[in-house]
Design a protein around this motif. Structure first.
Motif, PDB file in Angstrom:
ATOM      1  N   ALA A  18     -23.329 -37.793  -8.524  1.00 20.78           N
ATOM      2  CA  ALA A  18     -24.330 -37.991  -9.569  1.00 20.78           C
ATOM      3  C   ALA A  18     -25.744 -38.035  -9.025  1.00 20.78           C
ATOM      4  N   GLN A  19     -25.888 -38.106  -7.706  1.00 18.61           N
ATOM      5  CA  GLN A  19     -27.218 -38.136  -7.140  1.00 18.61           C
ATOM      6  C   GLN A  19     -27.888 -36.786  -7.314  1.00 18.61           C
ATOM      7  N   THR A  20     -29.189 -36.725  -7.017  1.00 13.65           N
ATOM      8  CA  THR A  20     -29.945 -35.484  -7.201  1.00 13.65           C
ATOM      9  C   THR A  20     -29.465 -34.420  -6.242  1.00 13.65           C
ATOM     10  N   SER A  21     -29.837 -33.160  -6.531  1.00 11.20           N
ATOM     11  CA  SER A  21     -29.389 -32.053  -5.694  1.00 11.20           C
ATOM     12  C   SER A  21     -30.003 -32.098  -4.316  1.00 11.20           C
ATOM     13  N   ALA A  22     -30.999 -32.974  -4.116  1.00 11.60           N
ATOM     14  CA  ALA A  22     -31.568 -33.097  -2.780  1.00 11.60           C
ATOM     15  C   ALA A  22     -30.521 -33.581  -1.785  1.00 11.60           C
ATOM     16  N   THR A  23     -29.484 -34.253  -2.291  1.00  7.10           N
ATOM     17  CA  THR A  23     -28.417 -34.709  -1.406  1.00  7.10           C
ATOM     18  C   THR A  23     -27.340 -33.640  -1.240  1.00  7.10           C
ATOM     19  N   TRP A  24     -27.531 -32.504  -1.837  1.00  5.59           N
ATOM     20  CA  TRP A  24     -26.563 -31.414  -1.762  1.00  5.59           C
ATOM     21  C   TRP A  24     -27.246 -30.183  -1.161  1.00  5.59           C
ATOM     22  N   PRO A  25     -27.471 -30.161   0.117  1.00  2.00           N
ATOM     23  CA  PRO A  25     -28.131 -29.007   0.722  1.00  2.00           C
ATOM     24  C   PRO A  25     -27.172 -27.826   0.820  1.00  2.00           C
ATOM     25  N   TRP A  26     -27.717 -26.687   1.191  1.00  2.00           N
ATOM     26  CA  TRP A  26     -26.860 -25.539   1.485  1.00  2.00           C
ATOM     27  C   TRP A  26     -25.959 -25.887   2.671  1.00  2.00           C
ATOM     28  N   VAL A  27     -24.725 -25.492   2.564  1.00  2.00           N
ATOM     29  CA  VAL A  27     -23.762 -25.636   3.657  1.00  2.00           C
ATOM     30  C   VAL A  27     -23.363 -24.225   4.088  1.00  2.00           C
ATOM     31  N   VAL A  28     -23.437 -23.955   5.386  1.00  2.00           N
ATOM     32  CA  VAL A  28     -23.063 -22.640   5.905  1.00  2.00           C
ATOM     33  C   VAL A  28     -21.690 -22.751   6.561  1.00  2.00           C
ATOM     34  N   ILE A  29     -20.768 -21.923   6.101  1.00  2.00           N
ATOM     35  CA  ILE A  29     -19.398 -21.917   6.594  1.00  2.00           C
ATOM     36  C   ILE A  29     -19.134 -20.588   7.284  1.00  2.00           C
ATOM     37  N   GLU A  30     -18.782 -20.645   8.564  1.00  2.00           N
ATOM     38  CA  GLU A  30     -18.492 -19.390   9.276  1.00  2.00           C
ATOM     39  C   GLU A  30     -17.121 -18.876   8.849  1.00  2.00           C
ATOM     40  N   THR A  31     -17.031 -17.541   8.706  1.00  2.00           N
ATOM     41  CA  THR A  31     -15.786 -16.887   8.329  1.00  2.00           C
ATOM     42  C   THR A  31     -15.480 -15.804   9.364  1.00  2.00           C
ATOM     43  N   LEU A  32     -15.662 -16.148  10.640  1.00  2.00           N
ATOM     44  CA  LEU A  32     -15.618 -15.169  11.721  1.00  2.00           C
ATOM     45  C   LEU A  32     -14.214 -14.755  12.100  1.00  2.00           C
ATOM     46  N   THR A  33     -13.206 -15.595  11.777  1.00  2.00           N
ATOM     47  CA  THR A  33     -11.834 -15.264  12.172  1.00  2.00           C
ATOM     48  C   THR A  33     -10.920 -15.335  10.950  1.00  2.00           C
ATOM     49  N   GLU A  34      -9.791 -16.014  11.080  1.00  2.00           N
ATOM     50  CA  GLU A  34      -8.807 -16.059  10.002  1.00  2.00           C
ATOM     51  C   GLU A  34      -9.198 -17.103   8.948  1.00  2.00           C
ATOM     52  N   PRO A  35      -8.796 -16.888   7.669  1.00  2.00           N
ATOM     53  CA  PRO A  35      -9.182 -17.819   6.585  1.00  2.00           C
ATOM     54  C   PRO A  35      -8.820 -19.272   6.849  1.00  2.00           C
ATOM     55  N   ASP A  36      -7.682 -19.508   7.500  1.00  2.00           N
ATOM     56  CA  ASP A  36      -7.289 -20.895   7.758  1.00  2.00           C
ATOM     57  C   ASP A  36      -8.163 -21.563   8.811  1.00  2.00           C
ATOM     58  N   ASP A  37      -8.982 -20.766   9.506  1.00  2.00           N
ATOM     59  CA  ASP A  37      -9.812 -21.300  10.577  1.00  2.00           C
ATOM     60  C   ASP A  37     -11.284 -21.403  10.204  1.00  2.00           C
ATOM     61  N   PHE A  38     -11.651 -21.132   8.950  1.00  2.00           N
ATOM     62  CA  PHE A  38     -13.052 -21.211   8.542  1.00  2.00           C
ATOM     63  C   PHE A  38     -13.573 -22.637   8.768  1.00  2.00           C
TER      64      PHE A  38
END
Length: 378
Positions: A18-38
């Motif tokens: 419920a807090q403001t979006s300032a507490t929800w920054p962009w998150v970068v997730i690497e997808t360099l290998t297999e899906p189970d390893d992201f």
């Protein structure tokens, strides 16, 4: 947007959502290998060392945590943005945006994920670069990667060697660890992942920028490639200590007509190439990987092995190399000196051509031709 049917949760994480979006920054997730390893490599401005998805800030909400893996897998597989909404326990609606970041060969290297209110404006997307190296150390990058690395305009890094790329950095954290991703010889097994920071100053002469790189290796043998995600994290963490050995080598006096090279003995890679002046004809050699004749190739392998295993601390020999099948062989005198041992032994090589150098250095190479033409007028 598509609705998502998900069980509502009374988990306390919903309250924090419920807090403001300032507490929800962009998150970068690497997808360099297999899906189970992201994994997570950036959470807002803070780098993460291949953290599990459930450790991301957006996973504090149980519904968002359940949605995240599937949406990331879908965006990585299709290369399409996913934009879906979900309800909190108090019936407020939140939105999850998953944006894929394609690498230079079309494979998605990462996804950028944001969660916020459905009427909130999308915050500015961080610049996310993607780089891919062949097992020979030749790099290609997407446009964002070129921008962050400040590659020459219009050059796709398609022929850039490791020493060429690394020369642009003032500092590069754990360079030997990065090079271990390329191990294919008998001296060591290859590493599967690496992360670290690199610092460089852009052409505007301003502050040093800090880049965070997360790299993983894919494939086996000669089909092995190394893929990486790179982002700018300037100001978000304390800079690492500079590599004093590299700084000292870069300030060593070099005799005109000679070049100095740093070699990683376990991979055989030249990762630093230095000349007496920027206009030296030997400077153009940084742009290409050498090809040795069969006898010289064996001598180079033997030199790396002898130095890496401590059999000797110096090697001097004459070898013959070229950069293209269309060019003549060039005889060289190479004097190798072991400068560090341990797990990642390194050698300094003093290289002297034994014959006049062709100009341009490599026929058919635009960059070499431009270099030769530019220096012919100075």
């Amino acid at each position: 947007m598509e609705p998502v049917t998900a069980p509502r949760s009374d988990d306390p994480g919903d309250d924090r959502t419920a807090q403001t979006s300032a507490t929800w920054p962009w998150v970068v997730i690497e997808t360099l290998t297999e899906p189970d390893d992201f994994t997570v490599v950036l959470d807002g401005p803070a780098p993460r060392a291949f953290s599990r998805l459930n450790r991301a800030s957006i996973s504090r909400n149980s519904t968002a945590a359940r949605m995240l893996p599937g949406l990331v897998r879908d965006a990585a597989a299709t290369g399409r943005t996913r934009d879906q909404y979900f309800h909190l326990s108090d019936d407020r609606v939140r939105r999850m945006m998953v944006i894929p970041v394609a690498g230079p060969t079309g494979i998605v290297h990462a996804t950028a994920v944001w969660v916020g209110g459905i009427e909130e404006p999308l915050p500015r997307l961080p610049i996310i670069g993607a780089i891919e190296w062949t097992i020979q150390g030749l790099a290609v990058a997407n446009p964002a990667g070129q921008f962050l690395l400040r590659a020459p305009q219009g050059d796709l890094l398609s022929a850039h060697t490791l020493p060429e790329m690394l020369s642009g950095f003032d500092e590069f954290e754990d360079r030997p660890g990065f090079l271990s991703l390329f191990n294919l010889g008998d001296l060591d097994t290859p590493a599967q992942q690496w992360h670290g920071t690199a610092r460089l100053r852009y052409d505007d002469g301003g502050e040093l920028h800090t880049l965070f790189l997360a790299a993983r290796a894919v494939g086996q043998g000669t089909d092995r490639v190394v893929r990486a995600v790179v982002t700018d994290i300037t100001g978000s963490q304390t800079p690492t200590r500079p590599d004093l050995t590299l700084a000292a080598v870069r300030h060593m006096p070099i005799t005109p007509g000679h070049a100095l090279a740093l070699a990683d003995l376990k991979t055989g890679f030249i990762h630093e190439w230095l000349t007496s002046s920027p206009t030296s004809p030997l400077t153009a050699w940084r742009h290409h990987n050498p090809e040795f004749d069969p006898v010289s190739k064996l001598e180079v392998v033997q030199a790396c092995y002898a130095l890496a295993t401590g059999t000797t601390e110096t090697v001097t020999h004459q070898v013959t190399m070229r950069f293209s099948e269309a060019d003549d062989w060039i005889p060289l005198l190479a004097k190798w000196t072991l400068i560090s041992g341990g797990d990642r032994p390194q050698a300094l090589i003093d290289i002297t051509p034994m014959a006049p150098l062709p100009s341009p250095a490599v026929s058919g190479c635009r960059m070499c031709a431009d270099f030769a033409a530019r220096n012919a007028t100075t």
